[in-house]
Scaffold this motif. Structure first.
Motif, PDB file in Angstrom:
ATOM      1  N   SER A   1       6.437   1.360 -12.702  1.00 22.57           N
ATOM      2  CA  SER A   1       5.866   1.068 -11.381  1.00 22.57           C
ATOM      3  C   SER A   1       4.533   0.337 -11.418  1.00 22.57           C
ATOM      4  N   ALA A   2       3.991   0.114 -12.593  1.00 25.44           N
ATOM      5  CA  ALA A   2       2.654  -0.469 -12.669  1.00 25.44           C
ATOM      6  C   ALA A   2       2.591  -1.879 -12.080  1.00 25.44           C
ATOM      7  N   ALA A   3       3.614  -2.690 -12.292  1.00 22.59           N
ATOM      8  CA  ALA A   3       3.586  -4.066 -11.773  1.00 22.59           C
ATOM      9  C   ALA A   3       3.513  -4.086 -10.245  1.00 22.59           C
ATOM     10  N   VAL A   4       4.274  -3.205  -9.606  1.00 22.65           N
ATOM     11  CA  VAL A   4       4.256  -3.137  -8.139  1.00 22.65           C
ATOM     12  C   VAL A   4       2.893  -2.661  -7.651  1.00 22.65           C
ATOM     13  N   ALA A   5       2.348  -1.654  -8.287  1.00 23.04           N
ATOM     14  CA  ALA A   5       1.036  -1.137  -7.890  1.00 23.04           C
ATOM     15  C   ALA A   5      -0.052  -2.187  -8.121  1.00 23.04           C
ATOM     16  N   ALA A   6       0.061  -2.948  -9.207  1.00 21.02           N
ATOM     17  CA  ALA A   6      -0.915  -4.010  -9.483  1.00 21.02           C
ATOM     18  C   ALA A   6      -0.823  -5.108  -8.424  1.00 21.02           C
ATOM     19  N   GLU A   7       0.380  -5.432  -7.994  1.00 17.91           N
ATOM     20  CA  GLU A   7       0.558  -6.424  -6.921  1.00 17.91           C
ATOM     21  C   GLU A   7      -0.097  -5.923  -5.633  1.00 17.91           C
ATOM     22  N   ALA A   8       0.013  -4.628  -5.380  1.00 20.03           N
ATOM     23  CA  ALA A   8      -0.647  -4.038  -4.207  1.00 20.03           C
ATOM     24  C   ALA A   8      -2.159  -4.193  -4.323  1.00 20.03           C
ATOM     25  N   ILE A   9      -2.691  -3.930  -5.503  1.00 18.20           N
ATOM     26  CA  ILE A   9      -4.140  -4.075  -5.722  1.00 18.20           C
ATOM     27  C   ILE A   9      -4.557  -5.524  -5.486  1.00 18.20           C
ATOM     28  N   ASP A  10      -3.794  -6.462  -6.044  1.00 21.20           N
ATOM     29  CA  ASP A  10      -4.109  -7.882  -5.854  1.00 21.20           C
ATOM     30  C   ASP A  10      -4.050  -8.274  -4.376  1.00 21.20           C
ATOM     31  N   SER A  11      -3.094  -7.725  -3.636  1.00 23.35           N
ATOM     32  CA  SER A  11      -2.942  -8.093  -2.225  1.00 23.35           C
ATOM     33  C   SER A  11      -4.119  -7.615  -1.382  1.00 23.35           C
ATOM     34  N   LEU A  12      -4.824  -6.588  -1.847  1.00 20.85           N
ATOM     35  CA  LEU A  12      -5.984  -6.084  -1.101  1.00 20.85           C
ATOM     36  C   LEU A  12      -7.130  -7.089  -1.091  1.00 20.85           C
ATOM     37  N   GLN A  13      -7.214  -7.897  -2.143  1.00 18.46           N
ATOM     38  CA  GLN A  13      -8.258  -8.916  -2.278  1.00 18.46           C
ATOM     39  C   GLN A  13      -9.658  -8.339  -2.118  1.00 18.46           C
ATOM     40  N   TRP A  14      -9.873  -7.176  -2.720  1.00 23.22           N
ATOM     41  CA  TRP A  14     -11.203  -6.578  -2.684  1.00 23.22           C
ATOM     42  C   TRP A  14     -12.141  -7.414  -3.550  1.00 23.22           C
ATOM     43  N   PRO A  15     -13.292  -7.801  -3.026  1.00 24.45           N
ATOM     44  CA  PRO A  15     -14.206  -8.665  -3.792  1.00 24.45           C
ATOM     45  C   PRO A  15     -14.762  -8.003  -5.049  1.00 24.45           C
ATOM     46  N   GLU A  16     -14.822  -6.688  -5.087  1.00 26.77           N
ATOM     47  CA  GLU A  16     -15.360  -6.003  -6.257  1.00 26.77           C
ATOM     48  C   GLU A  16     -14.358  -5.896  -7.406  1.00 26.77           C
TER      49      GLU A  16
ATOM     50  N   GLY B   1       0.780  -2.725 -17.318  1.00 27.48           N
ATOM     51  CA  GLY B   1       1.805  -2.467 -18.317  1.00 27.48           C
ATOM     52  C   GLY B   1       2.997  -1.846 -17.619  1.00 27.48           C
ATOM     53  N   ASP B   2       3.637  -0.891 -18.281  1.00 25.92           N
ATOM     54  CA  ASP B   2       4.787  -0.213 -17.694  1.00 25.92           C
ATOM     55  C   ASP B   2       4.347   0.869 -16.713  1.00 25.92           C
ATOM     56  N   ASN B   3       3.361   1.674 -17.137  1.00 26.36           N
ATOM     57  CA  ASN B   3       2.907   2.777 -16.289  1.00 26.36           C
ATOM     58  C   ASN B   3       1.381   2.889 -16.216  1.00 26.36           C
ATOM     59  N   THR B   4       0.691   1.827 -16.619  1.00 25.51           N
ATOM     60  CA  THR B   4      -0.772   1.847 -16.619  1.00 25.51           C
ATOM     61  C   THR B   4      -1.303   0.496 -16.154  1.00 25.51           C
ATOM     62  N   ILE B   5      -2.353   0.559 -15.337  1.00 22.12           N
ATOM     63  CA  ILE B   5      -3.031  -0.654 -14.884  1.00 22.12           C
ATOM     64  C   ILE B   5      -4.498  -0.532 -15.245  1.00 22.12           C
ATOM     65  N   PHE B   6      -5.054  -1.604 -15.806  1.00 23.42           N
ATOM     66  CA  PHE B   6      -6.489  -1.693 -16.018  1.00 23.42           C
ATOM     67  C   PHE B   6      -7.034  -2.621 -14.939  1.00 23.42           C
ATOM     68  N   VAL B   7      -7.950  -2.098 -14.133  1.00 24.27           N
ATOM     69  CA  VAL B   7      -8.568  -2.874 -13.066  1.00 24.27           C
ATOM     70  C   VAL B   7     -10.014  -3.130 -13.470  1.00 24.27           C
TER      71      VAL B   7
ATOM     72  N   CYS C   1       3.727   5.533  -5.892  1.00 28.93           N
ATOM     73  CA  CYS C   1       3.975   5.491  -7.337  1.00 28.93           C
ATOM     74  C   CYS C   1       2.762   5.806  -8.202  1.00 28.93           C
ATOM     75  N   VAL C   2       1.555   5.835  -7.633  1.00 27.75           N
ATOM     76  CA  VAL C   2       0.363   6.109  -8.442  1.00 27.75           C
ATOM     77  C   VAL C   2       0.198   7.611  -8.638  1.00 27.75           C
ATOM     78  N   LEU C   3      -0.041   7.980  -9.893  1.00 29.30           N
ATOM     79  CA  LEU C   3      -0.233   9.391 -10.242  1.00 29.30           C
ATOM     80  C   LEU C   3      -1.707   9.768 -10.332  1.00 29.30           C
ATOM     81  N   THR C   4      -2.496   8.949 -11.044  1.00 32.15           N
ATOM     82  CA  THR C   4      -3.925   9.238 -11.208  1.00 32.15           C
ATOM     83  C   THR C   4      -4.732   7.949 -11.206  1.00 32.15           C
ATOM     84  N   VAL C   5      -6.004   8.080 -10.843  1.00 29.64           N
ATOM     85  CA  VAL C   5      -6.956   6.972 -10.892  1.00 29.64           C
ATOM     86  C   VAL C   5      -8.239   7.520 -11.492  1.00 29.64           C
TER      87      VAL C   5
ATOM     88  N   ILE D   1       0.839  -1.201   0.000  1.00 33.94           N
ATOM     89  CA  ILE D   1       0.000   0.000   0.000  1.00 33.94           C
ATOM     90  C   ILE D   1       0.874   1.252   0.000  1.00 33.94           C
ATOM     91  N   ARG D   2       1.964   1.235   0.770  1.00 31.12           N
ATOM     92  CA  ARG D   2       2.893   2.377   0.752  1.00 31.12           C
ATOM     93  C   ARG D   2       3.499   2.558  -0.631  1.00 31.12           C
TER      94      ARG D   2
END
Length: 143
Positions: free
Chosen positions: A94-109, A116-122, A75-79, A69-70
């Protein structure tokens, strides 16, 4: 008692744990402490001062999630939302690290994410509010 001791102080070695248990009135050897550690599935985790200590799996997972989460917030600029997708823009590389953070949250929604390199599609699960997910991600950034 072992859980109580490792939760209240940094215990680095089996010998140290055996000594603490002895102070509490338990008659133990290093061998019995070793077996207890294995049975309880305790892990050695890195402390903030660079040392190691025993921790439960749950505590280690929580600490790892807090680190992710830290990293996410650093590393996230915009959502933004787009249809049923949340688009997360990060610093380059930084996208891979941020995506791993998202996965670790295990939000059901969250159905899943692609980095990618600097973009994540959730991808939001059907019927779930992308707007709500965007707010939750933005809350993480502002921590």
């Amino acid at each position: 008692m072992i859980i109580k001791l490792i939760a209240s102080q940094n215990v680095e070695t089996q010998e140290e744990l055996a000594a603490l248990l002895s102070k509490q009135g338990f008659s133990v050897t290093q061998a019995t402490v070793s077996r207890d550690i294995k049975e309880m599935r305790l892990l050695k985790v890195l402390t903030s001062d660079g040392g190691y200590k025993y921790a439960t799996v749950e505590k280690a997972e929580f600490d790892m999630q807090e680190r992710f989460i830290r990293l996410f917030s650093n590393c996230v600029l915009t959502v933004t939302g787009a249809g049923n997708i949340v688009v997360v823009k990060t610093m380059a590389g930084s996208a891979a690290v941020a995506a791993e953070a998202i996965d670790s949250l295990q939000w059901p929604e969250v159905a899943g994410c692609i980095a990618g390199d600097n973009t994540i599609f959730v991808a939001a699960r059907e019927g779930k509010s992308v707007t709500e997910l965007v707010k939750r991600f933005q809350k993480l950034i502002s921590r």
